[in-house]
Design an enzyme around this catalytic site. Sequence first.
Site, PDB file in Angstrom:
ATOM      1  N   TYR A 143      54.867  45.584 -25.316  1.00  0.00           N
ATOM      2  CA  TYR A 143      54.584  45.469 -23.887  1.00  0.00           C
ATOM      3  C   TYR A 143      55.874  45.728 -23.127  1.00  0.00           C
ATOM      4  O   TYR A 143      56.917  45.160 -23.458  1.00  0.00           O
ATOM      5  CB  TYR A 143      54.059  44.059 -23.575  1.00  0.00           C
ATOM      6  CG  TYR A 143      53.759  43.802 -22.120  1.00  0.00           C
ATOM      7  CD1 TYR A 143      52.727  44.470 -21.470  1.00  0.00           C
ATOM      8  CD2 TYR A 143      54.500  42.865 -21.393  1.00  0.00           C
ATOM      9  CE1 TYR A 143      52.441  44.216 -20.126  1.00  0.00           C
ATOM     10  CE2 TYR A 143      54.207  42.603 -20.052  1.00  0.00           C
ATOM     11  CZ  TYR A 143      53.182  43.284 -19.427  1.00  0.00           C
ATOM     12  OH  TYR A 143      52.893  43.026 -18.096  1.00  0.00           O
ATOM     13  N   ASP A 238      63.721  47.862 -25.076  1.00  0.00           N
ATOM     14  CA  ASP A 238      63.226  46.849 -24.145  1.00  0.00           C
ATOM     15  C   ASP A 238      63.604  45.485 -24.696  1.00  0.00           C
ATOM     16  O   ASP A 238      62.965  44.968 -25.606  1.00  0.00           O
ATOM     17  CB  ASP A 238      61.714  46.972 -23.965  1.00  0.00           C
ATOM     18  CG  ASP A 238      61.188  45.952 -22.960  1.00  0.00           C
ATOM     19  OD1 ASP A 238      61.955  45.046 -22.566  1.00  0.00           O
ATOM     20  OD2 ASP A 238      60.009  46.065 -22.577  1.00  0.00           O
ATOM     21  N   LYS A 271      63.873  38.088 -18.216  1.00  0.00           N
ATOM     22  CA  LYS A 271      63.700  36.723 -18.731  1.00  0.00           C
ATOM     23  C   LYS A 271      65.008  35.908 -18.753  1.00  0.00           C
ATOM     24  O   LYS A 271      65.383  35.394 -17.713  1.00  0.00           O
ATOM     25  CB  LYS A 271      62.985  36.778 -20.078  1.00  0.00           C
ATOM     26  CG  LYS A 271      61.567  37.366 -19.875  1.00  0.00           C
ATOM     27  CD  LYS A 271      60.602  37.181 -20.995  1.00  0.00           C
ATOM     28  CE  LYS A 271      59.195  37.553 -20.538  1.00  0.00           C
ATOM     29  NZ  LYS A 271      58.630  38.769 -21.096  1.00  0.00           N
TER      30      LYS A 271
END
Length: 435
Positions: A143, A238, A271
């Site tokens: 994702y 990512d 995050k």
Amino acid sequence: MTDRNQELFDRAKQFIPGGVNSPVRAFRAVGGTPRFVQRAQGAYFWDANGQRYIDYIGSWGPMILGHGHPAVLEAVQQAARDGFSFGAPTEREVELAEEIIRLVPSIEMVRLVSSGTEAGMSAIRLARGATGRKKIIKFEGCYHGHADALLVKAGSGLATFGNPTSAGVPPEVVQHTLVLEYNNLQQLEAAFAEHGADIACLMIEPIAGNMNFVRASVPFIRRCRELCSQHGALLAFDEVMTGFRVALGGAQSLYAQAIPGFEPDITVLGKVIGGGMPLAAFGAKRAVMEQLAPLGAVYQAGTLSGNPVATACGLATLREIQKPGFFEALSQRTQSLIQGLTQAAQEAGVALCGDSQGGMFGFFLMEELPQNYASVMRTDAQRFNRFFHGMLARGIYFAPALYEAGFVSAAHSEDDIAATVAAAREVLAELRRTS
Ligand SMILES: *Cc1c(COP(=O)(O)O)cnc(C)c1O
């Protein structure tokens, strides 16, 4: 007793689609009523009924220090007093950029944004702009946020261009996105053999945390690197989840130990760098980053980008995780959780395996760790849901879906781990009896 969670959920559903502002929070995968969080401290949060939970989500990764860390709280309060947002540059943005570049050596320049989605989407635009190419490669089960071009699953057959996974995404918008199986070297070779000259970038979660927890093998990452270099495509890691979470230098620092000189070309962060505030980033070598506006022709912007309160929160968080022994202690705590769960399952005669890196973990109700999305999805969902609810009833909050990773923070104590394992022993014994 009235269930305040249920009351709030009923109210929420009238005015917010599904009652939530991000789908997985709705408990659709596991059933039951989502817990509405009232407050959190350290390793715990309390729901609307005043029930306490040991929190293994930590806002899906950002809360690596636990909730309400005093130094972070202080930095945020101070920053808030000085102003919420200016739409003009601040010193803290420079400090945070310097800090990121010092910790992640593959990054020479960085741009701050407000969410992982924004960072991933911008990284792809940058890769396309910098290479002048259209096609991108992604992997099933990874994702990278909900940008149109990334909401895509594999079509039928090998190495095909994908089909949208969301309504509202026209097939034309994903026609340049090639979706491959994670850890599948053959498909990777075939994709580059056929499309190599047109590929702008290959984007991958080096340790995938959006299909529970699946590592890309070292040979796979090595081959990704080689093929990208040979064909002039950019390798985009990512690390929104893994950055500052699996190790101080992110997953790329771990692959660099196994592959001398290894570096991705683009890194996407989020995050942990915001410490719980809306903050994300993407970075690369200078020549690539200089393609961005206002220097270059690739447009990218944001009213709240580099927000002064968010950068204060992120900087304070990054300072804490650099203290000596931080990652050793966090890794050890996380490993003891996985060992405890594995052992409890063995005693109960239930198949369970798990893995962890730094403060990120995953476990599966199966014999062997899966290597790709299809094998993750072979998990017995009913069994997982019974495990989840059994743990929840005992005050342990794991991710409410079997395809999500879990997180341990520096605030989780030995006692918290022991209480979790004790609860798991009961729940697994019940699973065994009723299977
Ligand atoms: C969470 C996540 C994103 C998206 O970040 P948001 O801040 O939720 O938009 C992107 N990539 C990975 C690997 C993630 O885990």
